[in-house]
Design a protein around this motif. Sequence first.
Motif, short mmCIF file in Angstrom:
data_model
loop_
_atom_site.label_atom_id
_atom_site.label_comp_id
_atom_site.label_asym_id
_atom_site.label_seq_id
_atom_site.Cartn_x
_atom_site.Cartn_y
_atom_site.Cartn_z
N LEU A 149 0.84 -1.20 0.00
CA LEU A 149 0.00 0.00 0.00
C LEU A 149 0.87 1.25 0.00
O LEU A 149 1.94 1.27 0.62
CB LEU A 149 -0.91 0.03 1.22
CG LEU A 149 -1.96 -1.07 1.32
CD1 LEU A 149 -2.64 -1.04 2.69
CD2 LEU A 149 -3.00 -0.92 0.21
N SER A 150 0.41 2.29 -0.65
CA SER A 150 1.09 3.59 -0.61
C SER A 150 0.38 4.47 0.40
O SER A 150 -0.79 4.81 0.20
CB SER A 150 1.06 4.25 -2.00
OG SER A 150 1.78 3.48 -2.94
N PRO A 151 1.04 4.84 1.48
CA PRO A 151 0.36 5.67 2.48
C PRO A 151 0.02 7.05 1.95
O PRO A 151 0.75 7.61 1.12
CB PRO A 151 1.40 5.77 3.62
CG PRO A 151 2.43 4.73 3.34
CD PRO A 151 2.43 4.53 1.86
N SER A 152 -1.09 7.58 2.43
CA SER A 152 -1.38 9.00 2.25
C SER A 152 -1.15 9.69 3.58
O SER A 152 -1.11 9.04 4.63
CB SER A 152 -2.80 9.22 1.75
OG SER A 152 -3.75 8.68 2.66
N TYR A 153 -0.99 11.02 3.56
CA TYR A 153 -0.58 11.75 4.76
C TYR A 153 -1.58 12.87 5.05
O TYR A 153 -2.06 13.55 4.13
CB TYR A 153 0.83 12.31 4.58
CG TYR A 153 1.82 11.22 4.25
CD1 TYR A 153 2.35 10.40 5.25
CD2 TYR A 153 2.18 10.96 2.93
CE1 TYR A 153 3.21 9.36 4.96
CE2 TYR A 153 3.06 9.93 2.61
CZ TYR A 153 3.56 9.13 3.63
OH TYR A 153 4.41 8.10 3.32
N ASP A 154 -1.88 13.04 6.33
CA ASP A 154 -2.90 14.01 6.74
C ASP A 154 -2.38 14.75 7.98
O ASP A 154 -2.15 14.14 9.02
CB ASP A 154 -4.20 13.27 7.06
CG ASP A 154 -5.39 14.19 7.26
OD1 ASP A 154 -5.17 15.37 7.64
OD2 ASP A 154 -6.54 13.74 7.07
N LYS A 155 -2.23 16.06 7.86
CA LYS A 155 -1.74 16.88 8.98
C LYS A 155 -2.69 16.87 10.17
O LYS A 155 -2.27 17.14 11.30
CB LYS A 155 -1.50 18.32 8.52
CG LYS A 155 -0.36 18.49 7.53
CD LYS A 155 -0.18 19.95 7.16
CE LYS A 155 0.99 20.12 6.20
NZ LYS A 155 1.19 21.54 5.81
N ARG A 156 -3.96 16.56 9.94
CA ARG A 156 -4.92 16.51 11.04
C ARG A 156 -4.59 15.39 12.03
O ARG A 156 -5.07 15.42 13.17
CB ARG A 156 -6.33 16.32 10.49
CG ARG A 156 -6.88 17.54 9.77
CD ARG A 156 -8.22 17.25 9.12
NE ARG A 156 -8.11 16.29 8.04
CZ ARG A 156 -9.12 15.93 7.25
NH1 ARG A 156 -10.34 16.44 7.46
NH2 ARG A 156 -8.93 15.07 6.27
N LEU A 157 -3.79 14.44 11.62
CA LEU A 157 -3.44 13.30 12.46
C LEU A 157 -2.19 13.56 13.29
O LEU A 157 -1.71 12.66 13.99
CB LEU A 157 -3.25 12.05 11.60
CG LEU A 157 -4.48 11.63 10.79
CD1 LEU A 157 -4.12 10.54 9.81
CD2 LEU A 157 -5.61 11.18 11.72
N ARG A 158 -1.65 14.77 13.23
CA ARG A 158 -0.47 15.10 14.04
C ARG A 158 -0.79 15.04 15.53
O ARG A 158 -1.94 15.13 15.95
CB ARG A 158 0.02 16.51 13.71
CG ARG A 158 0.71 16.65 12.38
CD ARG A 158 1.21 18.07 12.19
NE ARG A 158 1.97 18.23 10.95
CZ ARG A 158 2.62 19.32 10.61
NH1 ARG A 158 2.60 20.37 11.44
NH2 ARG A 158 3.29 19.38 9.47
N GLU A 159 0.29 14.95 16.32
CA GLU A 159 0.16 14.96 17.77
C GLU A 159 -0.38 16.31 18.25
O GLU A 159 -0.36 17.31 17.52
CB GLU A 159 1.53 14.67 18.40
CG GLU A 159 1.55 14.61 19.92
CD GLU A 159 0.61 13.57 20.52
OE1 GLU A 159 -0.63 13.77 20.41
OE2 GLU A 159 1.10 12.59 21.11
N ARG A 160 -0.85 16.33 19.47
CA ARG A 160 -1.28 17.58 20.10
C ARG A 160 -0.14 18.60 20.06
O ARG A 160 1.02 18.25 20.30
CB ARG A 160 -1.68 17.30 21.55
CG ARG A 160 -2.26 18.50 22.29
CD ARG A 160 -2.63 18.10 23.72
NE ARG A 160 -3.32 19.18 24.41
CZ ARG A 160 -3.74 19.11 25.68
NH1 ARG A 160 -3.52 17.99 26.37
NH2 ARG A 160 -4.36 20.13 26.25
N TYR A 161 -0.48 19.83 19.77
CA TYR A 161 0.53 20.90 19.80
C TYR A 161 0.71 21.34 21.25
O TYR A 161 -0.23 21.80 21.89
CB TYR A 161 0.10 22.07 18.92
CG TYR A 161 1.11 23.18 18.90
CD1 TYR A 161 2.37 22.98 18.36
CD2 TYR A 161 0.81 24.43 19.45
CE1 TYR A 161 3.33 23.99 18.35
CE2 TYR A 161 1.76 25.45 19.44
CZ TYR A 161 3.00 25.22 18.89
OH TYR A 161 3.95 26.22 18.90
#
Length: 212
Positions: free
Chosen positions: A74-86
Amino acid sequence: MTTTRLIVWRHGNTDWNAGHRVQGQTDVPLNDLGRQQAVDAAELLVRLRPDVLVSSDLVRASDTAAALAALTGLSPSYDKRLRERYFGQWQGLTMAEVAEQRPDEHARWTAGADVIGGDVETLDDLGERVADGLQAAADLVPAGGTVVVATHGAAARSGVGHLLGWPREQLRSLRALQNCHWVELSHDGSRGWQLAAYNVGPFSERPVPPPV
């Protein structure tokens, strides 16, 4: 009844995890242990036959996802919404340093309340942001499919809680998600999202402080 499966997978260990240092959205890489954890976990997750792989764009999550991508193709897609808590001004400090230098903020965090000061992201904002990312990932698979999302500890717990509609007090009853362990959620048209399993992983670890 057709059920969709969502696996919310915390990244492997980093040197900052090992040193109890607040990472937040600082882009810290996996260490040797973390890379091995990702491989070990991927060997179990591949058996779930995932259809889609999505990751936070931070390198510790994307490199964790890469271990599963290598086994599935599989080729991953990336989503900034899944980042850790700031974590704002906490980032880069150890938790002991936070407690010493910012005692009022640390006391609120320990009590499960929003931190006032330090530019720390609120729990509601975190939960809503990550839940939106999780739902978007789930929407990428047809009904009955499986999606794996590589994300972060605090992000996973708040995002899952928000997706399930849990109050903050109930969310605090969940222990910290260990490195490279995951949450399994299921969804169908009549019952919506349900928690199927929590803190699942290929090995045992000693209890750790809440992930940051």
